[in-house]
Design an enzyme around this catalytic site. Structure first.
Site, mmCIF file in Angstrom:
data_model
loop_
_atom_site.group_PDB
_atom_site.id
_atom_site.type_symbol
_atom_site.label_atom_id
_atom_site.label_comp_id
_atom_site.label_asym_id
_atom_site.label_seq_id
_atom_site.Cartn_x
_atom_site.Cartn_y
_atom_site.Cartn_z
ATOM 1 N N GLY B 37 15.541 64.265 138.935
ATOM 2 C CA GLY B 37 16.757 64.301 139.362
ATOM 3 C C GLY B 37 16.874 64.138 140.814
ATOM 4 O O GLY B 37 17.871 64.244 141.515
ATOM 5 N N GLY B 39 16.757 61.228 142.598
ATOM 6 C CA GLY B 39 17.010 60.020 142.776
ATOM 7 C C GLY B 39 16.098 58.842 142.435
ATOM 8 O O GLY B 39 16.667 57.629 143.154
ATOM 9 N N LYS B 40 14.799 58.978 142.028
ATOM 10 C CA LYS B 40 13.987 57.904 142.076
ATOM 11 C C LYS B 40 14.545 56.512 141.474
ATOM 12 O O LYS B 40 14.644 55.504 141.905
ATOM 13 C CB LYS B 40 12.701 58.342 141.439
ATOM 14 C CG LYS B 40 12.012 59.553 142.078
ATOM 15 C CD LYS B 40 10.941 59.936 141.164
ATOM 16 C CE LYS B 40 10.946 60.544 139.888
ATOM 17 N NZ LYS B 40 11.754 61.645 139.854
ATOM 18 N N THR B 42 17.767 56.016 140.687
ATOM 19 C CA THR B 42 18.901 55.389 141.410
ATOM 20 C C THR B 42 18.392 54.305 142.422
ATOM 21 O O THR B 42 19.001 53.339 142.483
ATOM 22 C CB THR B 42 19.725 56.714 142.011
ATOM 23 O OG1 THR B 42 20.022 57.586 141.077
ATOM 24 C CG2 THR B 42 21.156 56.226 142.610
ATOM 25 N N GLU B 148 8.937 54.302 135.655
ATOM 26 C CA GLU B 148 7.951 54.913 134.534
ATOM 27 C C GLU B 148 7.571 53.834 133.525
ATOM 28 O O GLU B 148 7.881 54.375 132.396
ATOM 29 C CB GLU B 148 8.716 56.200 133.981
ATOM 30 C CG GLU B 148 8.948 57.256 135.026
ATOM 31 C CD GLU B 148 9.244 58.652 134.357
ATOM 32 O OE1 GLU B 148 8.348 58.975 133.386
ATOM 33 O OE2 GLU B 148 10.312 59.059 134.608
#
Lengths: 233, 225
Positions: B37, B39-40, B42, B148
């Site tokens: 959560g 912001g990666k 985003t 990822e």
């Protein structure tokens, strides 16, 4: 708890390239069972069969209720928001369900009040994963089958998952390619290869089998850990 | 050409705001880390053009971006493996024969020989991610934006991908979100995000030194095997 497989064969109607075939397996689930193998070896198919999502009579849990948590966590939000999903599940589960759910979330560092009104698309993949795991932990079932539970978790959430699974009181079946996690949590391990169960035993026996460790990437993982130790210490 | 984000901001439904000011040198491998959560994803979606910033500018010249979605199910749209691999190449207007040759090569390289007509729906999670990687890399983009990319892969496929990217990084810029500690060693530089902002930016050595001083990391990630 007892799991027995006898002449299990399963093939998808739209894929002739894969067939799951397990002649015989018999395991007492008093300790956690890990299922490891390369992609496409049949781990998820076996998990879905265990959870009753794919039908076959060749597998027997002797009346125990099995809950299967799928690999892709987004699929678990039943309603449009976390709150609605909770409402739907609470209708057939006990009143303590929501309390337990909030407690598990908190252990992972999430507050129910911060996420309850969010919809699936407003949550990150890691948050969805934590929500799905917390739902599974709060859902009282006899046996819990988790499919790749550590995917998408950050470093501390992954350790929190391992901690919660260590303290989990019910039998667990963990399907994962996270060998490190399986090794920490499971007393017994099965290795799948191209639809077949090619190894049943413990990690000590497995790691003596160099050929299998090399073929299934376990040796590569061990090299990564050596490197990690060298660079971080 | 460097990748430049100048005072970029983006807000999701009043819940979450990302504020980024960042320059990433061309032809380097950058790992992006941070809590769930933070912001990666985003940030990667902004770079890939999937979402547009509310404010600020983003520039990377005429480079083409290849984007790997976090969930391979969101990425795969075609009805056969061969069609999925052909999609980018057809859009780029490559000659038919060249497309066919490339598909044959990539089916072999990614262990999908003899399965060109198979439906991606029938693939396992790891196989879907492998297909997503193959169908992105087949068109040889200049910038690789990977969310990822190894989460669903087994160790054998990870090993292959690391080797491949090691070769590609000579003339590509790679931005790679990871939760795998063992992947940090591959990067030239590392960015850590926290609550929509960059909380660290520096070399791999600097970041690893920082990590090695965290008792939690020492306890849980050095005490195994």
């Amino acid at each position: 708890m007892h799991l027995k497989i006898n002449h299990l064969e399963y093939q998808y109607s739209n894929n002739q390239n894969f067939k799951l075939e397990i002649e015989k397996a018999d395991v007492f689930l008093d300790e956690s069972l890990g299922i490891y193998g390369l992609s496409g070896s049949g781990k998820t198919t076996l998990g879905k069969i265990m959870g009753g999502l794919l039908k076959t009579t060749a597998i027997d849990f002797f009346g125990a209720e099995v809950l299967y948590l799928p690999q892709v966590a987004e699929n678990l939000l039943l309603g449009t928001s976390v709150r609605q999903t909770l409402k739907i599940i609470s209708e057939w589960k006990s009143r303590t369900f929501e309390e337990n759910f909030a407690m598990h979330l908190q252990k992972f560092g999430l507050q129910l009040s911060n996420i309850e009104n969010k919809h699936g698309f407003e949550l990150s993949a890691g948050e969805l994963r934590i929500i799905s795991l917390s739902l599974a932990f709060s859902y009282e079932t006899d046996i819990l089958v988790l499919d790749e539970p550590s995917i998408g978790l950050d470093w501390s959430a992954r350790i929190e998952l391992i901690r919660q699974l260590q303290n989990f009181k019910k039998p667990l079946v963990l399907i994962s390619h996270d060998y490190e996690m399986l090794r920490k949590l499971c007393a017994r391990v099965w290795i799948m290869d191209r639809g077949k169960l090619v190894f049943q035993g413990d990690f000590y026996q497995l790691e003596k089998n160099d050929k299998l460790c090399s073929e299934t990437g376990i040796n590569f993982y061990k090299n990564l850990v050596k490197k990690r130790k060298l660079l971080l210490s | 050409m460097n990748i430049c984000l100048k005072e970029v901001s983006f807000t999701y439904q009043n819940h979450f705001t990302l504020n980024i000011d960042l320059e990433i040198p061309a032809n380097s491998w950058t790992m992006i880390v941070g809590k769930n959560g933070a912001g990666k994803s985003t940030l990667l979606k902004l770079l890939a053009g999937v979402i547009q910033p509310d404010q600020g500018t983003l520039s990377f010249g005429p480079s083409r971006v290849g984007y790997i979605f976090q969930n391979p199910d969101d990425q795969i749209i075609q009805l056969s493996l061969a069609k999925e691999l052909a999609f980018d190449l057809e859009n780029l207007g490559l000659p038919v024969q060249q497309i066919e040759n490339k598909i044959t090569d990539f089916l072999r390289e990614y262990d999908f020989q003899g399965r060109s007509e198979q439906s991606p729906n029938t693939l396992s999670g790891g196989e879907k991610q492998r297909l997503a990687l193959a169908s992105t890399l087949i068109s040889d983009p200049d910038i690789l934006v990977f969310d990822e990319p190894t989460a669903f892969l087994d160790y054998r496929q990870k090993e292959k991908l690391y080797q491949k990217i090691e070769m590609l990084k000579k003339n590509k810029s790679i931005l790679w979100v990871t939760h795998e500690l063992d992947e940090l060693f591959l990067a030239d530089s590392i960015i850590e995000m926290e609550q929509g902002q960059i909380s660290f930016k520096g070399s791999r050595e600097q970041y690893l030194k920082r990590l090695s001083e965290i008792p939690f990391i020492r306890k849980h990630y050095l005490s195994c095997i």
